[in-house]
Design an enzyme around this catalytic site. Structure first.
Site, short mmCIF file in Angstrom:
data_model
loop_
_atom_site.label_atom_id
_atom_site.label_comp_id
_atom_site.label_asym_id
_atom_site.label_seq_id
_atom_site.Cartn_x
_atom_site.Cartn_y
_atom_site.Cartn_z
N SER A 66 55.05 86.71 -12.81
CA SER A 66 54.34 85.73 -13.64
C SER A 66 52.92 85.37 -13.22
O SER A 66 52.20 84.72 -13.98
CB SER A 66 55.15 84.45 -13.75
OG SER A 66 56.17 84.65 -14.69
N SER B 201 54.72 84.44 -16.97
CA SER B 201 54.76 83.15 -17.62
C SER B 201 53.53 82.28 -17.38
O SER B 201 53.32 81.30 -18.11
CB SER B 201 56.01 82.40 -17.15
OG SER B 201 55.96 82.15 -15.77
N LYS C 156 49.35 75.35 -12.97
CA LYS C 156 50.47 75.65 -13.88
C LYS C 156 51.36 74.42 -14.01
O LYS C 156 51.60 73.70 -13.03
CB LYS C 156 51.25 76.85 -13.33
CG LYS C 156 52.35 77.36 -14.25
CD LYS C 156 53.02 78.60 -13.64
CE LYS C 156 54.07 79.21 -14.56
NZ LYS C 156 54.69 80.43 -13.98
#
Ligand code: GLN
Length: 435
Positions: free
Chosen positions: A127, A103, A28
């Site tokens: 997330s 996210s 990420k």
């Protein structure tokens, strides 16, 4: 087909051998990679190249993994759909036309599309679990303190953990083994090998064993099902959830319903705390210490304001404003302190429910993946979608999301299992009976 899963595709090679040799792990884009751009999905950090690796990245490299790139995400982790990214939305490979969740949507999409074997996300209020559920893959949010956050661009420190996303529970557990462990650079990490693996190794504080727990054996497992977490969920999601519970039951588990009255207030408490911490964490992005320059023209106040006006997107600005408000003199007791009290209550509720159950189960998300664009105009609706994930972060407990099946429309549904602190082996064992 491009799913826009990556913000930057620049391979980083790991050691020649190790437990992850020959495997790719997408990371990420809020996790620092030495020499490779790390944007947190924000225009503010569009050109930021970290001078060091996050601890989890060091561990991936030492384990022999190749990092194919940095994955798309909601700006600074603030979102549930990966639509607040400055780099455009990510498509859901398991349900095209729908959001991949957020996210960490890029990480889950990369795994679901086969563009990476495994991936890392971060979970502040869901997330990792939300995108895993929406993309039909597995995601684990570890117990607070199990995985180092050194090198993670902070959103709300008291809530977040880095966690694995993978096609199967066993794969996720293998990745967790690599990243877990105490880190002198993150004082919130602790050595829990004693609780987790039932032994204290002489010297290697990273000797956690998780993958061997993925044996699918749920015989005798007692599941608590919080009624409050079913009440607000869509009917087709609830039906698919029960299919998953039936399967666990057929393998020897049993369940009872439990009450968690506090969780009704969890989303409110979560957003007050997360936004308050965010307003403080994001103060460093002023274009001088961090972030794109506001262009000095004789007035520093205007320079800072310009950097923040141009660098931050709408959702991030909203949260900084609300967080600053919640912490301001006169309102602190009314909002922040109340939220902290609610947080303590949520923790108590979970602890007592887990006295009579090995794990607590619920749908990971109360809704199936939204259509793209649907929730952008309605932030409150988006926040409410976090009803089942945020309580777990407030309580600092571990949780896994595993695929439970699909709705009649063919949309993936995730089943969440929550365990006691450092009960990762328990949720991995239970989850592996499904995936
Ligand atoms: N959707 C939640 C939020 O926007 C959770 C995000 C996260 O876990 N980073 O805050």
């Amino acid at each position: 087909m491009s799913y826009n899963a990556y913000i930057t595709k620049e391979p980083i090679d790991g050691a020649d051998d190790g437990p992850l040799a020959g495997r790719t792990v997408a990371v990420k884009d809020n996790i620092s990679t030495d020499g490779v751009r790390t944007t947190a999905g924000s225009a503010m950090l569009e050109d930021y190249v970290p001078p060091y690796d996050a601890t989890v990245v060091e561990r991936l490299k030492a384990a022999g993994a190749t990092i194919p790139g940095k994955t798309n995400m909601d700006e600074f982790g603030m979102g549930t759909t990966t639509e607040t990214s400055n780099f455009g939305p990510t498509e859901n490979p398991a349900a095209e036309g729908h959001v991949p969740g957020g996210s960490s949507g890029g990480s889950a999409a990369a795994v679901a599309a086969g563009e990476a074997d495994l991936a890392l996300g971060s979970d502040t209020g869901g997330s990792v679990r939300c995108p895993a559920a929406f993309c039909g893959v597995v995601g684990i949010k570890p117990t607070y303190g199990l995985v180092s956050r050194y090198g993670l661009i902070a959103y709300a420190n008291s809530l977040e953990q880095i966690g694995p996303i993978a096609p199967t529970v066993e794969d996720a557990a293998e990745l967790l083994e690599v990243i877990a462990g105490q880190d002198p650079n993150d004082a919130t990490t602790r050595d829990a090998t004693d609780e987790i693996s039932g032994r204290t190794p002489d010297d290697d504080i990273r000797a956690y064993t998780f993958a061997d727990a993925a044996d699918g054996d749920v015989d005798g497992l007692e599941i608590g099902i919080p009624t409050e977490l079913l009440a607000g969920a869509d009917e087709d999601v609830v039906e698919t959830f029960w299919d998953g519970i039936d399967e666990l039951e057929s393998k020897g588990a049993s369940y009872h319903e439990v009450d968690l009255p506090s969780v009704e207030h969890a989303v409110e408490a979560y957003y007050v705390i997360a936004m308050s911490e965010a307003s403080s964490n994001l103060a460093r992005f002023d274009g001088v210490r961090y972030g794109r320059s506001g262009g000095y023209d004789g007035n520093w106040n205007e320079t800072f304001a310009r950097a923040r006006e141009e660098g931050f997107g709408e959702e991030v600005k909203r949260r900084i404003l609300l967080g600053t408000y919640a912490l301001s003199a006169g309102y602190h007791d009314k909002y922040y302190k109340k939220a902290q009290d609610a947080r303590a209550w949520v923790k108590q509720d979970f602890d007592s429910a887990l006295e009579d159950a090995d794990v607590l189960a619920s749908p990971t998300m109360p809704v199936p993946p939204m259509e793209r664009g649907e929730s952008l105009d309605d932030p409150l609706k988006m926040y409410l979608a976090d009803a089942n994930t945020t309580p777990v972060n407030l309580a600092n407990l571990p949780a896994i999301s595993v695929p439970a099946g699909e709705t009649d429309d063919g949309l993936p549904v995730g089943l969440q299992l929550v365990g006691p602190a450092f009960g990762e082996r328990t949720i991995i064992r239970a989850g592996s009976a499904l995936a």
